[in-house]
Design a protein around this motif. Structure first.
Motif, mmCIF file in Angstrom:
data_model
loop_
_atom_site.group_PDB
_atom_site.id
_atom_site.type_symbol
_atom_site.label_atom_id
_atom_site.label_comp_id
_atom_site.label_asym_id
_atom_site.label_seq_id
_atom_site.Cartn_x
_atom_site.Cartn_y
_atom_site.Cartn_z
ATOM 1 N N SER A 132 -45.952 13.284 -22.265
ATOM 2 C CA SER A 132 -47.296 12.825 -21.868
ATOM 3 C C SER A 132 -47.295 12.027 -20.569
ATOM 4 O O SER A 132 -48.186 11.219 -20.331
ATOM 5 N N THR A 133 -46.298 12.274 -19.718
ATOM 6 C CA THR A 133 -46.273 11.584 -18.424
ATOM 7 C C THR A 133 -47.115 12.296 -17.372
ATOM 8 O O THR A 133 -47.440 11.715 -16.336
ATOM 9 N N GLN A 134 -47.428 13.569 -17.587
ATOM 10 C CA GLN A 134 -48.208 14.303 -16.584
ATOM 11 C C GLN A 134 -48.825 15.546 -17.221
ATOM 12 O O GLN A 134 -48.599 15.830 -18.401
ATOM 13 N N GLY A 135 -49.618 16.250 -16.425
ATOM 14 C CA GLY A 135 -50.154 17.538 -16.853
ATOM 15 C C GLY A 135 -50.996 17.452 -18.118
ATOM 16 O O GLY A 135 -51.732 16.491 -18.350
ATOM 17 N N LEU A 136 -50.881 18.483 -18.946
ATOM 18 C CA LEU A 136 -51.700 18.569 -20.162
ATOM 19 C C LEU A 136 -51.437 17.404 -21.116
ATOM 20 O O LEU A 136 -52.369 16.855 -21.710
ATOM 21 N N GLY A 137 -50.168 17.024 -21.283
ATOM 22 C CA GLY A 137 -49.837 15.939 -22.219
ATOM 23 C C GLY A 137 -50.518 14.638 -21.827
ATOM 24 O O GLY A 137 -51.045 13.912 -22.683
ATOM 25 N N VAL B 163 -41.804 10.205 -24.493
ATOM 26 C CA VAL B 163 -41.446 10.686 -23.151
ATOM 27 C C VAL B 163 -39.975 10.406 -22.841
ATOM 28 O O VAL B 163 -39.381 9.486 -23.400
ATOM 29 N N ARG B 164 -39.421 11.204 -21.934
ATOM 30 C CA ARG B 164 -37.998 10.994 -21.625
ATOM 31 C C ARG B 164 -37.798 9.912 -20.563
ATOM 32 O O ARG B 164 -36.700 9.396 -20.417
ATOM 33 N N ASP B 165 -38.840 9.612 -19.794
ATOM 34 C CA ASP B 165 -38.737 8.578 -18.757
ATOM 35 C C ASP B 165 -39.617 7.402 -19.199
ATOM 36 O O ASP B 165 -40.832 7.398 -18.977
ATOM 37 N N ASN C 140 -46.999 18.733 -30.021
ATOM 38 C CA ASN C 140 -45.764 19.262 -29.437
ATOM 39 C C ASN C 140 -46.109 19.876 -28.088
ATOM 40 O O ASN C 140 -46.241 21.086 -27.951
ATOM 41 N N ASN C 141 -46.242 18.994 -27.093
ATOM 42 C CA ASN C 141 -46.670 19.447 -25.767
ATOM 43 C C ASN C 141 -45.513 19.611 -24.780
ATOM 44 O O ASN C 141 -45.583 20.471 -23.899
ATOM 45 N N ALA C 142 -44.451 18.800 -24.906
ATOM 46 C CA ALA C 142 -43.368 18.829 -23.909
ATOM 47 C C ALA C 142 -42.884 20.258 -23.719
ATOM 48 O O ALA C 142 -42.626 20.964 -24.693
ATOM 49 N N ASP D 201 -36.004 12.554 -25.622
ATOM 50 C CA ASP D 201 -35.531 13.657 -24.779
ATOM 51 C C ASP D 201 -35.443 14.897 -25.661
ATOM 52 O O ASP D 201 -34.570 14.992 -26.528
ATOM 53 N N CYS D 202 -36.343 15.839 -25.418
ATOM 54 C CA CYS D 202 -36.397 17.047 -26.248
ATOM 55 C C CYS D 202 -35.232 17.997 -25.968
ATOM 56 O O CYS D 202 -35.084 18.995 -26.675
ATOM 57 N N ALA D 203 -34.440 17.708 -24.958
ATOM 58 C CA ALA D 203 -33.292 18.571 -24.666
ATOM 59 C C ALA D 203 -32.046 18.098 -25.395
ATOM 60 O O ALA D 203 -30.928 18.523 -25.059
ATOM 61 N N ARG E 229 -38.042 33.951 -21.025
ATOM 62 C CA ARG E 229 -37.685 32.864 -21.955
ATOM 63 C C ARG E 229 -38.898 31.981 -22.238
ATOM 64 O O ARG E 229 -39.115 31.551 -23.375
ATOM 65 N N TYR E 230 -39.658 31.708 -21.198
ATOM 66 C CA TYR E 230 -40.860 30.884 -21.391
ATOM 67 C C TYR E 230 -41.846 31.593 -22.321
ATOM 68 O O TYR E 230 -42.340 31.004 -23.291
ATOM 69 N N ALA E 231 -42.133 32.859 -22.028
ATOM 70 C CA ALA E 231 -43.104 33.608 -22.845
ATOM 71 C C ALA E 231 -42.636 33.683 -24.295
ATOM 72 O O ALA E 231 -43.438 33.549 -25.233
ATOM 73 N N LEU F 186 -54.581 29.081 -18.154
ATOM 74 C CA LEU F 186 -53.812 28.786 -16.938
ATOM 75 C C LEU F 186 -54.343 27.487 -16.331
ATOM 76 O O LEU F 186 -55.529 27.388 -16.013
ATOM 77 N N MET F 187 -53.456 26.498 -16.199
ATOM 78 C CA MET F 187 -53.859 25.198 -15.628
ATOM 79 C C MET F 187 -53.034 24.969 -14.367
ATOM 80 O O MET F 187 -51.979 24.330 -14.404
ATOM 81 N N ALA F 188 -53.491 25.504 -13.262
ATOM 82 C CA ALA F 188 -52.729 25.398 -12.018
ATOM 83 C C ALA F 188 -52.619 23.935 -11.589
ATOM 84 O O ALA F 188 -53.512 23.134 -11.858
ATOM 85 N N GLY F 189 -51.496 23.616 -10.924
ATOM 86 C CA GLY F 189 -51.329 22.282 -10.363
ATOM 87 C C GLY F 189 -50.523 21.334 -11.226
ATOM 88 O O GLY F 189 -50.161 20.251 -10.778
ATOM 89 N N THR F 190 -50.201 21.723 -12.464
ATOM 90 C CA THR F 190 -49.368 20.835 -13.296
ATOM 91 C C THR F 190 -47.914 20.930 -12.824
ATOM 92 O O THR F 190 -47.586 21.708 -11.918
ATOM 93 N N GLY F 191 -47.039 20.182 -13.501
ATOM 94 C CA GLY F 191 -45.629 20.191 -13.115
ATOM 95 C C GLY F 191 -44.858 21.409 -13.607
ATOM 96 O O GLY F 191 -43.651 21.509 -13.396
ATOM 97 N N LEU F 192 -45.538 22.344 -14.256
ATOM 98 C CA LEU F 192 -44.838 23.463 -14.898
ATOM 99 C C LEU F 192 -44.068 24.334 -13.902
ATOM 100 O O LEU F 192 -43.056 24.933 -14.255
ATOM 101 N N ALA F 193 -44.543 24.381 -12.662
ATOM 102 C CA ALA F 193 -43.911 25.264 -11.672
ATOM 103 C C ALA F 193 -42.806 24.554 -10.890
ATOM 104 O O ALA F 193 -42.377 25.041 -9.846
ATOM 105 N N ARG F 194 -42.305 23.445 -11.415
ATOM 106 C CA ARG F 194 -41.403 22.615 -10.605
ATOM 107 C C ARG F 194 -40.103 23.300 -10.210
ATOM 108 O O ARG F 194 -39.485 22.922 -9.224
ATOM 109 N N THR F 195 -39.642 24.309 -10.967
ATOM 110 C CA THR F 195 -38.386 24.972 -10.579
ATOM 111 C C THR F 195 -38.634 26.230 -9.747
ATOM 112 O O THR F 195 -37.690 26.927 -9.391
#
Ligand SMILES: NC(=O)c1ccc[n+]([C@@H]2O[C@H](COP(=O)([O-])OP(=O)(O)OC[C@H]3O[C@@H](n4cnc5c(N)ncnc54)[C@H](OP(=O)(O)O)[C@@H]3O)[C@@H](O)[C@H]2O)c1
Length: 301
Positions: free
Chosen positions: A9-14, A33-35, A79-81, A56-58, A171-173, A204-213
Motif C-alpha cells: 500500500s505504498t503506491q498505486g492501487l494499494g 509494506v516492505r519499506d 492481497n494487493n502486493a 516482504d511477500c517475496a 508469468r504475470y497473467a 488497466l490503470m496506467a501510471g502505477t509502478g507496475l511497469a517498473r521493470t
C-alpha cells in the motif's frame, strides 16, 4: 473497530485502497509494506487510523512471521502486493520464481494463515484481464493469457516463451489467473458467512509502478501517453476508481452472498473472466498444489 490489512500500500492501487478505507470514519487500515519508512510516510498522509506493519511477500518466512504476529480480529485482507517482472527471471528468498511467489504464493499463505482471525470478514484478491487469452486489450499489449501448467513447474520458473518480455507477461497473467481461481476455490470450500472471498478486476490503470521493470521508453509511455489516452480505451480505470470498487467489496453488507465472484471497477460482475477460470477442477488443483508447495493447510472450520 473494523480493521483491514492492505498489502503493497505504498503506491498505486494499494495506496488508493488504503486512502479509500481510511476515509471511512472508524475504519482502521494496516499498511503491510516492505519499506516501513515509506509506509510511515503514507500512514501520516492518510491521517485517521492507519498503522504500518513490515511485510516482504517475496519471503515465505516473513509472511509467516507477519501472520504469527497478528493476534486480533480482522474484517478485511486485501492481497494487493504484486509485480510484473519483464527484465529476466528473479527468485524469491525461497528460490521460487518471484512473480508467482509474490503475486500468488504469498497471497494464498496470507489468506489461509489469517483465516482464524477473519471470522465474518472478507478477503479481496486483485485479478487482471491479462489472464484471459481472449481479452483483446491485453493481447494488443502482447499478453497471450495465463499458461497454467502446475504450481511446482511455475515455481521452478518453467515457461515456454522465448523472450524475457513474453516470459514476464506469461508469468504475470498466470499469477493473476491463480488469484481469481484461488478466491473462487476458497469460496467453494469456506461458507461466505464464515469468510467471503472476492476478486477485483481493476482494469488497466496506467501510471502505477507496475511497469517498473519495463524498458525506459515503455515506462515513459505507461506514465504519460497511455495515461492520457486511457479514457478512450476499453477496460481502463484509475487506482482511485478501482479503489472505490474495492472499498465497496470490503464493506457492502449485500455483497457477501456473492462470495467467489469477480467484480470489475464499476462494481459489476466482470465480463472479462476467461470461462476456463471457473472450472472447479482447476480451482481444486491450483489450491491443493499451492497448499502442498507451501506445506500449509486450511484450518479446520
Ligand atoms: N496497473 C494495472 O494496470 C493493473 C491491472 C490489473 C491488476 N493490477 C494489480 O494491481 C495490484 C497493484 O499493482 P499497481 O498497478 O498498483 O502496481 P504498483 O504501483 O507497482 O504497486 C505494487 C505494490 O506492491 C508492492 N510489492 C511488490 N513486491 C512486494 C513484496 N515483495 N512485498 C511487499 N510488497 C510488494 C509494491 O511495494 P513497493 O512500493 O515497496 O515497491 C507496491 O506497493 C497488483 O496486484 C497488480 O497485479 C494492476
Amino acid at each position: 473497530m473494523p480493521t483491514t490489512i492492505v498489502t503493497g500500500s505504498t503506491q498505486g492501487l494499494g495506496l488508493a485502497i488504503a486512502q479509500a478505507l481510511a476515509a471511512q470514519p472508524g475504519h482502521r487500515v494496516v499498511l503491510a509494506v516492505r519499506d516501513a519508512a515509506r509506509g510511515e510516510s503514507v500512514a501520516r498522509s492518510l491521517g485517521g487510523d492507519a498503522e504500518v506493519r513490515r511485510l516482504d511477500c517475496a519471503s515465505l518466512a516473513d509472511v509467516r512471521r507477519f501472520v504469527a504476529e497478528w493476534n486480533e480480529p480482522l474484517t478485511g485482507l486485501v492481497n494487493n502486493a504484486g509485480l510484473q517482472q519483464v527484465a529476466g527471471t528473479q527468485r524469491s528468498a525461497d528460490g521460487w520464481e518471484e512473480t508467482l511467489a509474490v503475486n500468488h504464493l504469498a497471497a494464498t499463505e496470507l489468506a489461509v494463515g489469517l483465516l482464524p482471525h477473519l471470522g465474518g470478514g472478507r478477503v479481496l484478491f486483485i485479478g487482471s484481464g491479462t489472464h484471459n487469452p481472449e481479452n483483446r486489450t491485453a493481447t494488443v499489449f502482447g499478453f497471450r493469457g495465463a499458461r497454467f501448467t502446475s504450481i511446482d513447474a511455475l515455481a521452478r520458473g518453467e515457461c515456454d516463451a522465448t523472450s524475457e518480455r513474453q516470459r514476464g507477461f506469461d508469468r504475470y497473467a498466470t499469477s493473476k489467473l491463480l488469484n481469481m481461481v484461488t478466491a473462487m476455490e476458497l469460496a467453494r470450500r469456506i461458507p461466505a458467512k464464515r469468510t467471503a472471498f472476492f476478486t477485483l478486476d481493476p482494469g488497466l490503470m496506467a501510471g502505477t509502478g507496475l511497469a517498473r521493470t519495463a524498458p525506459a521508453p515503455v515506462r515513459v509511455l505507461w506514465s504519460t501517453l497511455l495515461r492520457w489516452i486511457s479514457p478512450l480505451l476499453p477496460d481502463t480505470s484509475t487506482p482511485e476508481r478501482s479503489a472505490t470498487a474495492a472499498s465497496w467489496l470490503l464493506t457492502d453488507p449485500g455483497v457477501v452472498a456473492r462470495s467467489g465472484e469477480v467484480f470489475d471497477f464499476a462494481c459489476r460482475p466482470s465480463s472479462r473472466v476467461w470461462p476456463a477460470a471457473r472450472d472447479p477442477e482447476l480451482g481444486r488443483r491450483a489450491l491443493d498444489e499451492t497448499l502442498a508447495l507451501l506445506g500449509t493447510a486450511l484450518p479446520a472450520s
